[in-house]
Design an enzyme around this catalytic site. Structure first.
Site, PDB file in Angstrom:
ATOM      1  CB  SER A 258      -0.905   0.015   1.240  1.00  0.00           C
ATOM      2  OG  SER A 258      -1.831  -1.045   1.209  1.00  0.00           O
ATOM      3  N   GLY A 296      -2.954  -0.516  -4.052  1.00  0.00           N
ATOM      4  CA  GLY A 296      -1.867   0.024  -3.258  1.00  0.00           C
ATOM      5  C   GLY A 296      -1.230   1.275  -3.822  1.00  0.00           C
ATOM      6  CD  GLU A 338      -8.224  -6.647  -5.203  1.00  0.00           C
ATOM      7  OE1 GLU A 338      -7.505  -6.426  -4.196  1.00  0.00           O
ATOM      8  OE2 GLU A 338      -8.636  -7.774  -5.492  1.00  0.00           O
ATOM      9  N   GLY A 340      -8.161   1.522  -3.756  1.00  0.00           N
ATOM     10  CA  GLY A 340      -9.032   1.921  -2.647  1.00  0.00           C
ATOM     11  C   GLY A 340      -8.648   3.304  -2.176  1.00  0.00           C
ATOM     12  NE  ARG A 341      -2.981   4.220   0.697  1.00  0.00           N
ATOM     13  CZ  ARG A 341      -2.696   3.979   1.968  1.00  0.00           C
ATOM     14  NH1 ARG A 341      -2.745   4.968   2.838  1.00  0.00           N
ATOM     15  NH2 ARG A 341      -2.331   2.789   2.371  1.00  0.00           N
ATOM     16  NE  ARG A 392      -2.848   5.403   6.673  1.00  0.00           N
ATOM     17  CZ  ARG A 392      -1.896   6.185   6.168  1.00  0.00           C
ATOM     18  NH1 ARG A 392      -1.952   7.500   6.348  1.00  0.00           N
ATOM     19  NH2 ARG A 392      -0.889   5.667   5.507  1.00  0.00           N
ATOM     20  CB  CYS A 423      -4.603   9.444  28.363  1.00  0.00           C
ATOM     21  SG  CYS A 423      -5.723  10.573  29.200  1.00  0.00           S
ATOM     22  CE1 TYR A 453      -7.102   0.475   4.376  1.00  0.00           C
ATOM     23  CE2 TYR A 453      -6.093   2.216   3.081  1.00  0.00           C
ATOM     24  CZ  TYR A 453      -6.536   0.919   3.202  1.00  0.00           C
ATOM     25  OH  TYR A 453      -6.414   0.071   2.146  1.00  0.00           O
TER      26      TYR A 453
END
Length: 496
Positions: A258, A296, A338, A340-341, A392, A423, A453
């Site tokens: 990715s 990716g 495929e 996505g991002r 992330r 925290c 994500y």
């Protein structure tokens, strides 16, 4: 230890604490286009606006933190992949099947958008499959992924009639064959292989090298370099799938990682899998009809990132596939990808309200890398979200950008770190950025490229409620996922 100096002002200009890739901005109010959705700009009042809707109006109506999605941008990026790959592969295999990787961002609205734009949908769990089916996506255009699918997930996929099940192991292939025979159907199978291609990415998102959990190795155990695939788990899976009456072996699948910018890895992976398809033809007398080359493809999170266009990706990959099929004397299989991002990521930004501001003193190393350097200030700006809505940075050391969104400023830019309210000392939203010196409590900050994500990895850490997601289309904003409430936090408790 740095000493808090809340009222100190960092010096204007480049900071020695900044990473090498971070340039000092000529204009801290300017928006770098590649980081933002196409519909995002500053309006006449200096506010960031989405299709003309200022962020102050969005914050007043929907609250913060808030994920703001430009639906038209999302759809346009989906169409761009479809059109670019269809054009590049038209002569090779008649076009490409583009599967949107739902793991990057998925809800029923997004599932409908990709279907309406002519894409298919890749799911990675029973939950994602449930969303796809609830959205009304044609099951024949759905794929099911996963390295540890349960029998219940496999049964659901078979019952629904999904178009492909991407098998990840010999164990899964055995179980799927038995479940399909029990149901009286043939399971449509793609075998996920690990071609050993190392993507230039974070270790935990590089998914085609041998030492990881995904896929069937193309290397025989204890085999030396260049020994081919004979005796490998991949070869065993092919033979097993072809022999099983309840398995319909469609083809092969790989995914090398990715957030990848380089073209070479995809081409090498394609060549290795096409070579294996030729071996299958020569060994079993079968030419498998499909080859999935995964996704990716990287996006711009900072001005230093240089993503490739869908057209560039498609033409480069088509050239590699053409050369390999001609060399091998192999008919080009139907190609699928495929992304996505690359579709969901740039379409969205997260809107936060700034809170506590403080400045700390940091000892910077001297020119020789020793401890004798000067002390330099770093500005910390806290916001009303954090690692619960964007995990992330803490998971992958990911870098993001940020802009003062509710106004412009004439103050000089100072090195700043945007942090959350959790925290955890690692609760960092944007590790390094230059923000105007006068950013203060109540200002709105926008972090671009959070469509991928962030929602998918979100949590209720510290019992924060997850933010709403607002989609903007034709100049109108609507909630597609509502904000969680405190009552939602109690919804699963049984002792109340």
């Amino acid at each position: 230890m740095p000493t808090p100096t809340d009222h100190a002002n960092p010096a204007a200009g480049p900071s020695p604490l900044a990473p090498d890739w971070l340039e000092y901005p000529r204009d801290p109010n300017a928006l770098v286009p590649k980081l933002w959705a196409a519909g995002v700009s500053r309006d006449d009042d200096g506010e960031i606006a989405v299709q003309g809707i200022p962020v102050s109006r969005l914050a007043a109506e929907f609250g913060t933190p808030l994920l703001v999605l430009d639906e038209e941008d999302f759809r346009a990026r989906a169409r761009a992949f479809r059109d670019a790959f269809d054009a590049a592969f038209a002569e090779l295999c008649g076009g490409v099947d583009v599967y949107y990787a739902g793991k990057s961002f998925l809800c029923t609205a997004a599932a409908r958008w990709v279907a309406e734009e002519g894409l298919r949908l890749d799911t990675a769990s029973g939950g994602e499959l449930a969303i796809a089916l609830r959205a009304g996506v044609d099951p024949a255009h759905i794929g099911l992924h996963g390295n540890n699918k349960s029998d219940a997930e496999l049964r659901r996929a078979l019952d629904a009639g999904v178009g492909r099940i991407v098998v990840d192991s010999l164990d899964e292939l055995d179980r799927l064959a038995a479940l399909a025979a029990e149901a009286g159907v043939r399971a449509p199978v793609m075998l996920r292989l690990t071609p050993g291609v190392h993507a230039h990415t974070h270790e935990f998102i590089a998914t085609a090298h041998e030492d990881q959990k995904f896929g069937l190795s193309m290397s025989a155990p204890d085999a030396g370099q260049g020994s081919g695939t004979a005796g490998s788990p991949a070869a065993a899976a092919v033979a097993q799938a072809l022999a099983a009456e309840s398995i319909d072996l469609l083809g092969l699948h790989c995914h090398i990682g990715s957030q990848i910018f380089e073209a070479e890895g995809f081409g090498v992976a394609a060549e290795k899998l096409l070579g294996f398809l030729a071996e299958i033809r020569d060994t079993h007398g079968v030419e498998l009809a499909e080859l999935d080359l995964g996704g990716g493809h990287g996006i711009a999170y900072t001005a230093a990132d240089d993503p490739r266009t869908p057209e560039d990706i498609a033409t480069t990959l088509a050239s590699a596939v053409r050369a390999a099929t001609e060399r091998l004397g192999l008919a080009c299989p139907r190609i699928s990808i495929e992304p996505g991002r690359a579709i969901s990521g740039p379409s969205t930004f997260t809107l936060y309200e700034a809170g506590v501001r403080k400045t700390v003193s940091v000892d910077a190393p001297d020119a020789a890398g020793g401890a004798g350097g000067r002390t330099h200030p770093r500005r910390y700006v806290s916001v009303d979200g954090g690692m619960s809505d964007n995990a992330r940075p803490v998971l992958y050391d990911s870098d993001y950008s940020v802009a003062l969104a509710s106004r412009t400023s004439t103050e000089p830019a100072v090195l700043s770190r945007v942090v959350g309210k959790h925290c955890e000392s690692g609760d960092i939203v944007v590790r390094d950025a230059y923000l105007p010196d006068d950013v203060a409590r109540g200002d709105l900050l926008a972090v671009p490229a959070t469509g991928a994500y962030c929602h998918s990895l979100s949590s209720n850490y510290n019992q924060l409620t997850r933010p709403a997601i607002v989609a903007v289309r034709d100049g109108q904003a609507r909630v597609i996922i509502r904000r969680e409430t405190e009552e939602d936090l109690f919804a699963r408790e049984t002792g109340l």
